[in-house]
Write a protein that holds these residues in place. Structure first.
Motif, PDB file in Angstrom:
ATOM      1  N   GLY A 199      40.330  32.945  37.437  1.00 24.35           N
ATOM      2  CA  GLY A 199      39.366  32.713  37.193  1.00 24.35           C
ATOM      3  C   GLY A 199      38.399  33.196  38.061  1.00 24.35           C
ATOM      4  N   THR A 200      36.927  32.826  38.121  1.00 21.07           N
ATOM      5  CA  THR A 200      36.110  33.217  39.016  1.00 21.07           C
ATOM      6  C   THR A 200      36.066  32.712  40.333  1.00 21.07           C
ATOM      7  OG1 THR A 200      34.254  33.194  37.230  1.00 21.07           O
ATOM      8  CG2 THR A 200      33.426  33.503  39.405  1.00 21.07           C
ATOM      9  N   PRO A 201      36.341  33.854  41.573  1.00 25.98           N
ATOM     10  CA  PRO A 201      36.622  33.122  42.684  1.00 25.98           C
ATOM     11  C   PRO A 201      35.506  32.565  43.450  1.00 25.98           C
ATOM     12  CG  PRO A 201      36.474  35.648  42.642  1.00 25.98           C
ATOM     13  CD  PRO A 201      36.123  35.268  41.294  1.00 25.98           C
ATOM     14  N   GLN A 202      35.853  31.574  44.370  1.00 25.54           N
ATOM     15  CA  GLN A 202      34.772  30.723  45.313  1.00 25.54           C
ATOM     16  C   GLN A 202      34.556  31.759  46.497  1.00 25.54           C
ATOM     17  OE1 GLN A 202      33.683  27.334  44.860  1.00 25.54           O
ATOM     18  NE2 GLN A 202      34.318  28.398  42.703  1.00 25.54           N
ATOM     19  N   ARG A 203      33.394  32.010  46.575  1.00 25.28           N
ATOM     20  CA  ARG A 203      32.576  33.044  47.795  1.00 25.28           C
ATOM     21  C   ARG A 203      32.086  32.104  48.940  1.00 25.28           C
ATOM     22  NH1 ARG A 203      33.449  37.742  45.601  1.00 25.28           N
ATOM     23  NH2 ARG A 203      33.227  38.201  43.107  1.00 25.28           N
ATOM     24  N   THR A 239      46.309  27.961  48.468  1.00 20.11           N
ATOM     25  CA  THR A 239      45.899  26.971  47.438  1.00 20.11           C
ATOM     26  C   THR A 239      45.660  27.592  45.932  1.00 20.11           C
ATOM     27  OG1 THR A 239      43.647  25.765  47.122  1.00 20.11           O
ATOM     28  CG2 THR A 239      43.413  28.011  47.954  1.00 20.11           C
ATOM     29  N   ASN A 240      45.511  26.843  44.799  1.00 23.99           N
ATOM     30  CA  ASN A 240      45.243  27.376  43.674  1.00 23.99           C
ATOM     31  C   ASN A 240      43.796  27.567  43.140  1.00 23.99           C
ATOM     32  OD1 ASN A 240      45.582  24.422  43.342  1.00 23.99           O
ATOM     33  ND2 ASN A 240      45.972  24.601  41.180  1.00 23.99           N
ATOM     34  N   LEU A 241      42.853  26.896  44.045  1.00 23.34           N
ATOM     35  CA  LEU A 241      41.694  27.275  43.971  1.00 23.34           C
ATOM     36  C   LEU A 241      41.235  28.838  43.936  1.00 23.34           C
ATOM     37  CD1 LEU A 241      38.609  25.863  43.750  1.00 23.34           C
ATOM     38  CD2 LEU A 241      38.593  26.365  46.234  1.00 23.34           C
ATOM     39  N   PRO A 242      40.568  29.326  42.901  1.00 24.07           N
ATOM     40  CA  PRO A 242      40.443  30.814  43.227  1.00 24.07           C
ATOM     41  C   PRO A 242      39.417  31.270  44.357  1.00 24.07           C
ATOM     42  CG  PRO A 242      39.968  29.814  40.868  1.00 24.07           C
ATOM     43  CD  PRO A 242      40.276  28.926  41.663  1.00 24.07           C
ATOM     44  N   LEU A 243      39.959  32.082  45.013  1.00 25.38           N
ATOM     45  CA  LEU A 243      39.180  32.533  46.266  1.00 25.38           C
ATOM     46  C   LEU A 243      38.949  34.017  46.370  1.00 25.38           C
ATOM     47  CD1 LEU A 243      41.154  30.584  49.006  1.00 25.38           C
ATOM     48  CD2 LEU A 243      39.048  29.924  47.918  1.00 25.38           C
ATOM     49  N   GLU A 244      37.862  34.584  46.989  1.00 24.54           N
ATOM     50  CA  GLU A 244      37.782  36.104  47.274  1.00 24.54           C
ATOM     51  C   GLU A 244      38.539  36.113  48.309  1.00 24.54           C
ATOM     52  OE1 GLU A 244      33.882  37.094  48.650  1.00 24.54           O
ATOM     53  OE2 GLU A 244      33.714  35.310  49.821  1.00 24.54           O
TER      54      GLU A 244
END
Length: 443
Positions: free
Chosen positions: A350-354, A306-311
């Motif tokens: 960007g800021t990763p989703q946690r 995915t291109n959603l930022p992730l931790e």
């Protein structure tokens, strides 16, 4: 997101290198010339949590809940795929590389009882590794893990990897391989570092060839011919989820009640248009004995992106949830003879989703669930795209009435370039892999 569930179609001694070259020469006539090198995705700047925008064609507008432009893992920005293979006896194997031009956060979840993997511990959220440069999905089981050395060298030549100061770089390439040993006639006909180098050199954006190709060349699924499959979905707000899989399962992707494919019910858009329930006479031929799948060493392996930022922990959860999609499309799954492994990757910046952030839960669950469904679809596409090889009959050859109205299969099976490994390209790769000769010991 609501998925469009289908109602129709749910259904003297020679050196080792010299031996390899001699065998590959048998299939050299008419083979593709050298590997194809494609440009990487252009860099994308992002100062927020918004994922990078895809570099799609100007005339393609993504629709929420439907596949991306190519219905492939390469619809996710920052992903390229390269594949090579050989099918001339005694070879029936290959290598698939998923390449990330920008090092990407990754996790892994392994559920099968007999994996052939490499560098998976690096991906644990407990460890300091920042990400991956590429992931190999290959054939040749534990022997084929040697192909990662070629991918690593290709990345080193490009200066990509964890920086080591003036020393150089350390490319990070985890891998999982399927068991296909001896399916072309000889267990020693297997992939090497040269295959990895050639597959990495062939990485490109755009459409991805599916079926009997790359790491899926020698794959079998539930007693039928398996192979490579890929799919994607656009979730809106610039977010994509994509999957690429090699189906080589002990369990069957097929419902024994009517011989339809389990995963077809998760189809979206028109991807499975024309797929039908097989005729009864094909599903249960008169006088035929009930078929039993012979126990074998198997494995289904996949990469979800995915291109959603992730931790890192969220990337691992993406991989873990995706196993649900594998279980929906194959039964039984995760047996002691399977090495089922899924990698989860985020190319977002960007800021990763946690996962411990309550405010991120809705979006993370949407992406995780999409990863599972997209993997189910990719498994189905792998089975439909596969073509018969030797005694391994494909689903569409076994049940022709199910596939006869699916013109899209021809495009899935021929998309892009997937070079055949030939004596010429093998020699070229061997030269590229040359290292400093070991000096004579000092007297």
């Amino acid at each position: 997101m609501t998925l469009d569930r289908r109602t129709r179609g749910v259904p003297g001694r020679r050196s080792r290198a010299a031996v390899v070259l001699a065998v590959l020469a048998l299939g050299a006539a008419g083979a593709a010339a050298g590997p194809v090198v494609a440009a990487a995705h252009p860099p994308v700047e992002s100062a927020s949590q918004a994922p990078p925008a895809p570099s799609a064609a100007a005339d393609f507008t993504p629709v929420t809940g439907l596949p991306g432009e190519y219905n492939a893992v390469t619809d996710v920005p920052g992903v390229m795929v390269g594949q090579v293979q050989a099918t001339t006896a005694p070879y029936q194997t290959g290598t698939t590389v998923v390449y990330f031009p920008t090092m990407s956060v990754a996790g892994v979840d392994q559920e099968g009882g007999a994996p052939a993997t490499k560098e998976t511990d690096l991906l644990s959220p407990l460890n300091s590794n920042p990400g991956v440069n590429a992931i190999q999905l290959g054939g040749s089981s534990m022997y084929g893990l040697d192909a990662t050395s070629g991918i690593i060298r290709w990345l080193e030549d490009r200066g990509e990897g964890v920086g080591l100061g003036s020393t150089g770089v350390a490319p990070i390439v985890p891998a999982a391989d399927i068991y296909d040993l001896g399916r072309g006639g000889d267990i020693k006909a297997r992939t090497t570092a040269e295959w990895g180098y050639l597959a990495a050199s062939a990485t490109a954006t755009g459409a991805v060839r599916q079926g009997t190709v790359g790491g899926g060349t020698g794959a079998r699924g539930g007693g039928m011919k398996g192979g490579v499959g890929t799919a994607s979905v656009y979730l809106g707000d610039g977010i994509y989820v994509g999957a690429i899989v090699i189906v080589n399962s002990a369990g069957s992707p097929m419902n024994p009640a009517n011989c339809t494919l389990w995963g077809a019910q998760f189809g979206i858009g028109d991807e499975f248009d024309g797929l039908a329930t097989p005729l009864t006479r094909e599903c249960r031929p008169a006088g035929a004995a009930s078929e039993e799948v012979t126990p074998d060493l198997n494995t289904t392996i996949a990469v979800i992106v995915t291109n959603l930022p992730l931790e890192k922990a969220a990337a691992q959860r993406l991989a873990s949830n995706a196993h649900d999609g594998m279980a929906r499309a194959i039964s039984p799954i995760h047996t002691l003879g399977d090495g089922d492994t899924v990698f989860g990757v985020s190319t977002g910046t960007g800021t990763p989703q946690r996962i411990n952030d309550p405010a991120a839960g809705r979006q993370l669950n949407q992406v995780f669930n999409a990863g599972a469904s997209t993997l189910s679809r990719a498994i189905t596409k792998a089975m439909l795209s596969a073509t018969s090889v030797g005694t391994a009959t494909s689903y569409c050859d076994r049940y022709p009435s199910a596939c006869r109205d699916m013109p899209q299969l021809a495009q899935w099976r021929t998309a892009c370039d997937a070079p055949v490994v030939t004596p010429k390209t093998f020699k070229e790769a061997t030269k590229k892999l040359a290292v400093i000769p070991v000096p004579k010991p000092a007297k």
